[in-house]
Design an enzyme around this catalytic site. Structure first.
Site, mmCIF file in Angstrom:
data_model
loop_
_atom_site.group_PDB
_atom_site.id
_atom_site.type_symbol
_atom_site.label_atom_id
_atom_site.label_comp_id
_atom_site.label_asym_id
_atom_site.label_seq_id
_atom_site.Cartn_x
_atom_site.Cartn_y
_atom_site.Cartn_z
ATOM 1 N N ASN A 145 0.822 -1.213 0.000
ATOM 2 C CA ASN A 145 0.000 0.000 0.000
ATOM 3 C C ASN A 145 0.858 1.266 0.000
ATOM 4 O O ASN A 145 1.668 1.482 0.894
ATOM 5 C CB ASN A 145 -0.879 -0.041 1.260
ATOM 6 C CG ASN A 145 -2.033 0.938 1.202
ATOM 7 O OD1 ASN A 145 -2.240 1.608 0.196
ATOM 8 N ND2 ASN A 145 -2.793 1.008 2.287
ATOM 9 N N TYR A 157 -6.936 7.635 12.909
ATOM 10 C CA TYR A 157 -6.836 6.314 12.304
ATOM 11 C C TYR A 157 -8.114 5.465 12.500
ATOM 12 O O TYR A 157 -8.618 5.361 13.598
ATOM 13 C CB TYR A 157 -5.651 5.515 12.881
ATOM 14 C CG TYR A 157 -5.738 4.074 12.481
ATOM 15 C CD1 TYR A 157 -5.470 3.717 11.158
ATOM 16 C CD2 TYR A 157 -6.180 3.100 13.354
ATOM 17 C CE1 TYR A 157 -5.621 2.423 10.740
ATOM 18 C CE2 TYR A 157 -6.322 1.802 12.942
ATOM 19 C CZ TYR A 157 -6.042 1.466 11.636
ATOM 20 O OH TYR A 157 -6.218 0.183 11.217
ATOM 21 N N HIS A 160 -3.557 -10.401 8.814
ATOM 22 C CA HIS A 160 -3.961 -9.063 8.411
ATOM 23 C C HIS A 160 -4.856 -9.167 7.180
ATOM 24 O O HIS A 160 -4.507 -9.868 6.231
ATOM 25 C CB HIS A 160 -2.667 -8.300 8.074
ATOM 26 C CG HIS A 160 -2.800 -6.844 7.846
ATOM 27 N ND1 HIS A 160 -1.959 -6.153 7.010
ATOM 28 C CD2 HIS A 160 -3.644 -5.940 8.372
ATOM 29 C CE1 HIS A 160 -2.280 -4.870 7.035
ATOM 30 N NE2 HIS A 160 -3.298 -4.714 7.847
ATOM 31 N N TRP A 208 2.447 6.361 12.320
ATOM 32 C CA TRP A 208 1.103 6.169 11.783
ATOM 33 C C TRP A 208 0.752 4.698 11.809
ATOM 34 O O TRP A 208 1.529 3.864 11.508
ATOM 35 C CB TRP A 208 0.941 6.682 10.358
ATOM 36 C CG TRP A 208 -0.503 6.704 10.001
ATOM 37 C CD1 TRP A 208 -1.404 7.645 10.394
ATOM 38 C CD2 TRP A 208 -1.219 5.715 9.255
ATOM 39 N NE1 TRP A 208 -2.651 7.311 9.931
ATOM 40 C CE2 TRP A 208 -2.570 6.130 9.239
ATOM 41 C CE3 TRP A 208 -0.863 4.519 8.616
ATOM 42 C CZ2 TRP A 208 -3.567 5.388 8.601
ATOM 43 C CZ3 TRP A 208 -1.840 3.788 7.982
ATOM 44 C CH2 TRP A 208 -3.191 4.228 7.961
HETATM 45 C C1 GCO Z 1 -5.419 -3.159 10.002
HETATM 46 C C2 GCO Z 1 -4.386 -2.185 9.552
HETATM 47 C C3 GCO Z 1 -4.668 -1.446 8.284
HETATM 48 C C4 GCO Z 1 -3.389 -0.772 7.778
HETATM 49 C C5 GCO Z 1 -3.281 -0.772 6.307
HETATM 50 C C6 GCO Z 1 -1.958 -0.209 5.840
HETATM 51 O O1 GCO Z 1 -5.348 -3.537 11.154
HETATM 52 O O2 GCO Z 1 -6.228 -3.559 9.185
HETATM 53 O O3 GCO Z 1 -3.874 -1.433 10.592
HETATM 54 O O4 GCO Z 1 -5.735 -0.570 8.389
HETATM 55 O O5 GCO Z 1 -3.279 0.509 8.259
HETATM 56 O O6 GCO Z 1 -3.473 -2.060 5.847
HETATM 57 O O7 GCO Z 1 -1.724 -0.516 4.518
HETATM 58 MG MG MG Z 2 -3.760 -2.893 12.261
#
Ligand code: GCO
Ligand code: MG
Length: 404
Positions: free
Chosen positions: A37, A159, A314, A404
């Site tokens: 990303n 966020y 993830h 971030w």
């Molecule tokens: C999550 C992540 C994402 C990331 C993103 C970065 O837990 O799903 O933190 O929101 O920020 O995938 O590319």
């Molecule tokens: Mg995350």
């Protein structure tokens, strides 16, 4: 069988994706995700200039040797770009092998250990009541595990919360540069326990609640947050602290029983070694596209099993439906499965990547198609050209650049 051609397909059906397609001389082909990303084209150049020329004519069945060739053989090991490139190739090779064996990938890994895969959804809102409504809506859809993110009073956008109208029209948006957000750890730490207190009132105790701190805290701050959240029995507190210094997680562990999840930005078993070996985390968040494909992820998950660490791939929108498919095959097999993230794809993303995996309420299944069961419609993909895009950056109230 020989590798005849490898294509790198860049498409943006809602957001940018980099997909590897390996075609063999026998007509079998495999697909792999190689998306990073915000740095997508770096992986494209890495693959096209440095990887693909070395692989033409090789035997696609030699997955391990190709993995080692690209990892050890490059001399420059690890890192997100290298590992995403390896991931794309590796996942496509496993797809080919499973197709050649005429079985779904999970069968090749050792077969199903469960009948369905527990997933968690995202719920967010600007105010506590908005978050509560969002959590209830996900519960209504059948999710038994929900990640809750809340706005913090005084901040425009933060966020995990959709950006406000102002942010959408900001100069950065117009110029297509990273959006800047403002952050205060002290305000956040005061607010979040109130959010979860309210969420337990409205959702009860049978729904798993998760929270992502997105690397913004120091170890002692994370320890404080974990402690303050203990009464609400979170499923986990995610990415509390950046993990370049894994030893920092010792401090969190000494102070709280809130379970800890980490590792979506990890690329190899070496990144995960200390936190797993010292039992500093409960869930490892590595995913097939960023941690070396099926080969890399399987190695990390087997290692984690020894230390009571469970898996939690993830699965945000930038992990493409291809990597999601590969993750789900691993999830169905892996003995130490924990949970799988799914944040939901746009309709056009589903159309560009037709897939055998399916969702039933809050549970997922990879399907019974041979291979990993995800394809790419190349003609449709061409209709969505790449658009440069960035993740936001974060600053403290005095302008200091923050995590971030
Ligand atoms: C999550 C992540 C994402 C990331 C993103 C970065 O837990 O799903 O933190 O929101 O920020 O995938 O590319
Ligand atoms: Mg995350």
């Amino acid at each position: 069988m020989k590798i005849k051609e490898i294509r790198v397909i860049v498409t943006s059906p809602g957001r940018n994706f980099v997909t590897v397609k390996i075609i063999t001389d026998e007509g079998l082909y495999g697909i792999g995700d190689a998306t990073v990303n915000g740095r997508e084209l770096a992986v494209v150049a890495y693959l096209e200039e440095h990887v693909i020329p070395c692989l033409i004519g090789r035997d696609p069945m030699q997955i391990e040797d190709i993995w080692q060739y690209l990892y050890r053989g490059a001399y420059w090991r690890r890192g997100p770009i290298t590992m995403a490139a390896i991931s794309g190739i590796d996942t496509a090779l496993w797809d080919i092998k499973a197709k050649a064996a005429n079985m779904p990938l999970y069968q090749l890994l050792g077969g199903a250990s469960r009948t369905k895969i527990m997933a968690y959804a995202h719920a967010q809102g600007r105010t506590i009541e908005e978050v509560a409504d969002a959590v209830l809506a996900k519960k209504e859809q059948g999710f038994v595990a929900i990640r809750a993110q809340s706005g913090v009073p005084g901040f425009e956008s933060i966020y995990g919360i959709g950006s406000s109208k102002g942010a959408k029209n900001s100069e950065a948006r117009i110029k297509n540069l990273p959006k800047e957000e403002v952050w205060s750890t002290s305000k956040y730490l005061r607010h979040i326990p109130k959010v979860f207190e309210r969420l337990r009132d409205v959702v009860g105790w049978d729904t798993h609640l998760l929270h992502d701190a997105h690397h913004r805290l120091t170890p002692i701050e994370a320890a404080r947050l974990g402690k303050d959240l203990e009464p609400y029995r979170l499923f986990w507190l995610e990415d509390a602290v950046p993990a370049e210094l894994p030893e920092g997680y010792r401090i969190i562990r000494e102070h709280t029983t809130t379970p800890i999840a980490l590792g979506e930005v990890f690329n190899t078993i070496w990144d995960a070694r200390t936190v797993i070996e010292e039992q500093l985390i409960d869930y490892i968040r590595t995913t097939s596209v960023h941690a070396g494909g099926v080969t890399g992820l399987r190695r990390i998950f087997d290692f984690a099993a020894i230390y009571h660490v469970r898996t939690a791939c993830h699965g945000p929108t930038d992990v493409s439906p291809v990597a999601m498919g590969a993750n789900l095959h691993i999830d169905l097999w892996v003995p130490n499965f924990g949970i799988q993230e799914i944040s939901g794809y746009r309709e056009e993303t589903h159309e560009v990547f037709p897939h055998a995996w399916s969702q039933d309420g809050g549970f997922l299944h990879p399907g019974e198609a041979i291979g990993h069961g995800v394809d790419i419609d190349e003609e449709l993909a061409r209709k969505y050209p790449y658009k440069r895009s960035y993740l936001p950056v974060n600053r403290l109230e005095d302008g200091t650049l923050w995590h971030w």
